[in-house]
Design an enzyme around this catalytic site. Structure first.
Site, mmCIF file in Angstrom:
data_model
loop_
_atom_site.group_PDB
_atom_site.id
_atom_site.type_symbol
_atom_site.label_atom_id
_atom_site.label_comp_id
_atom_site.label_asym_id
_atom_site.label_seq_id
_atom_site.Cartn_x
_atom_site.Cartn_y
_atom_site.Cartn_z
ATOM 1 N N SER A 158 -63.358 -40.960 33.351
ATOM 2 C CA SER A 158 -64.475 -41.888 33.197
ATOM 3 C C SER A 158 -65.773 -41.131 33.404
ATOM 4 O O SER A 158 -65.821 -40.165 34.172
ATOM 5 C CB SER A 158 -64.380 -42.998 34.246
ATOM 6 O OG SER A 158 -65.581 -43.746 34.317
ATOM 7 N N TYR A 201 -63.178 -45.313 42.764
ATOM 8 C CA TYR A 201 -62.912 -45.065 41.356
ATOM 9 C C TYR A 201 -63.556 -43.754 40.909
ATOM 10 O O TYR A 201 -62.911 -42.917 40.273
ATOM 11 C CB TYR A 201 -63.450 -46.242 40.529
ATOM 12 C CG TYR A 201 -63.226 -46.115 39.048
ATOM 13 C CD1 TYR A 201 -61.961 -46.306 38.494
ATOM 14 C CD2 TYR A 201 -64.276 -45.817 38.190
ATOM 15 C CE1 TYR A 201 -61.753 -46.198 37.127
ATOM 16 C CE2 TYR A 201 -64.080 -45.712 36.824
ATOM 17 C CZ TYR A 201 -62.813 -45.906 36.300
ATOM 18 O OH TYR A 201 -62.612 -45.794 34.943
ATOM 19 N N ALA A 202 -64.825 -43.565 41.274
ATOM 20 C CA ALA A 202 -65.528 -42.330 40.901
ATOM 21 C C ALA A 202 -64.840 -41.113 41.497
ATOM 22 O O ALA A 202 -64.718 -40.072 40.840
ATOM 23 C CB ALA A 202 -66.987 -42.405 41.344
ATOM 24 N N ALA A 203 -64.375 -41.209 42.730
ATOM 25 C CA ALA A 203 -63.683 -40.087 43.374
ATOM 26 C C ALA A 203 -62.380 -39.755 42.649
ATOM 27 O O ALA A 203 -62.082 -38.578 42.403
ATOM 28 C CB ALA A 203 -63.409 -40.409 44.842
#
Length: 171
Positions: A64, A77-79
Site C-alpha cells: 500500500s 496497517y502502515a507498519a
C-alpha cells in the site's frame, strides 16, 4: 491435472482496521501483522525453493502507498505494509541470481470491499489529498501485476515498488 512448477506468486491478502495508537489493543496490532506481513513471509518462504530449482520465478506482493507514507489511525496497517516493502527488497537481493524477481504493487485506495469498511470521513479526506481525486478501480491496478508477471525469460524489474495510487505518493 498436475502442475510441476510455481512460476508466479502473488501475495494479495490483507485486512484493514482503523484505530488511534493510544486505543489500539495488542490483539488488533498482532492480527494486522499476522495477515498483512507474516502471510507474505510464509508463502514466499514456501515457494522460493521451487523457484530456485527452476532458476526462474516472479514474486509480486501487494502492499500500500501507506507503507511509504503512513496514515492517521492506520499505524498498524502502515507498519505491516512497510514491512512488505522492505521484505521484497531483501528477497530481490537474495533471489535475483536464480532468475527470480520480487516486486511490490503499492496502490492507493481502491474501490474494494476492504476500503468500503473505512469511515466516510476518512474517504472524503483522502480523496481531497489525491492529485487525481478519486479512488482507483481493481481493473486499473491489475495491469501492473500482469506486467510484472510477464516475460518469463527475462524481466529487469526487481526490488521495485510500483504505485498506481492517484498521485498520493510520487517518487
Amino acid at each position: 491435472m498436475r502442475f510441476d512448477r510455481i512460476d508466479i506468486l502473488v501475495n494479495n491478502a490483507g485486512i484493514l482496521t482503523q484505530s488511534l495508537i493510544q486505543e489500539m489493543s495488542v490483539e488488533v496490532w498482532d492480527r494486522m501483522i499476522e495477515v498483512d506481513l507474516k502471510s507474505v513471509f510464509l508463502t514466499t518462504r514456501y515457494v522460493v525453493p521451487y523457484m530456485i530449482s527452476q532458476k526462474n520465478g516472479r514474486i509480486i506482493n501487494t502492499s500500500s502507498q501507506l507503507g511509504q507514507k503512513g496514515g492517521a489511525e492506520l499505524s498498524h496497517y502502515a507498519a505491516a505494509e512497510a514491512g512488505v516493502i522492505g521484505f521484497k527488497k531483501s528477497i530481490a537481493l537474495e533471489s535475483g541470481q536464480y532468475g527470480i524477481t520480487a516486486n511490490c504493487i503499492a496502490p492507493g485506495p481502491v474501490e474494494t470491499e476492504m476500503v468500503a469498511g473505512i469511515s466516510e470521513e476518512w474517504k472524503i479526506q483522502k480523496r481531497s489529498e489525491l492529485a487525481i481525486p478519486r479512488f482507483g478501480k481493481p481493473e486499473e491496478v491489475a495491469p501492473t501485476a500482469v506486467m510484472l508477471a510477464a516475460n518469463p525469460d527475462g524481466n529487469i524489474y526487481t526490488g521495485q515498488t510500483l504505485g498506481p495510487n492517484s498521485g498520493d505518493v510520487m517518487i
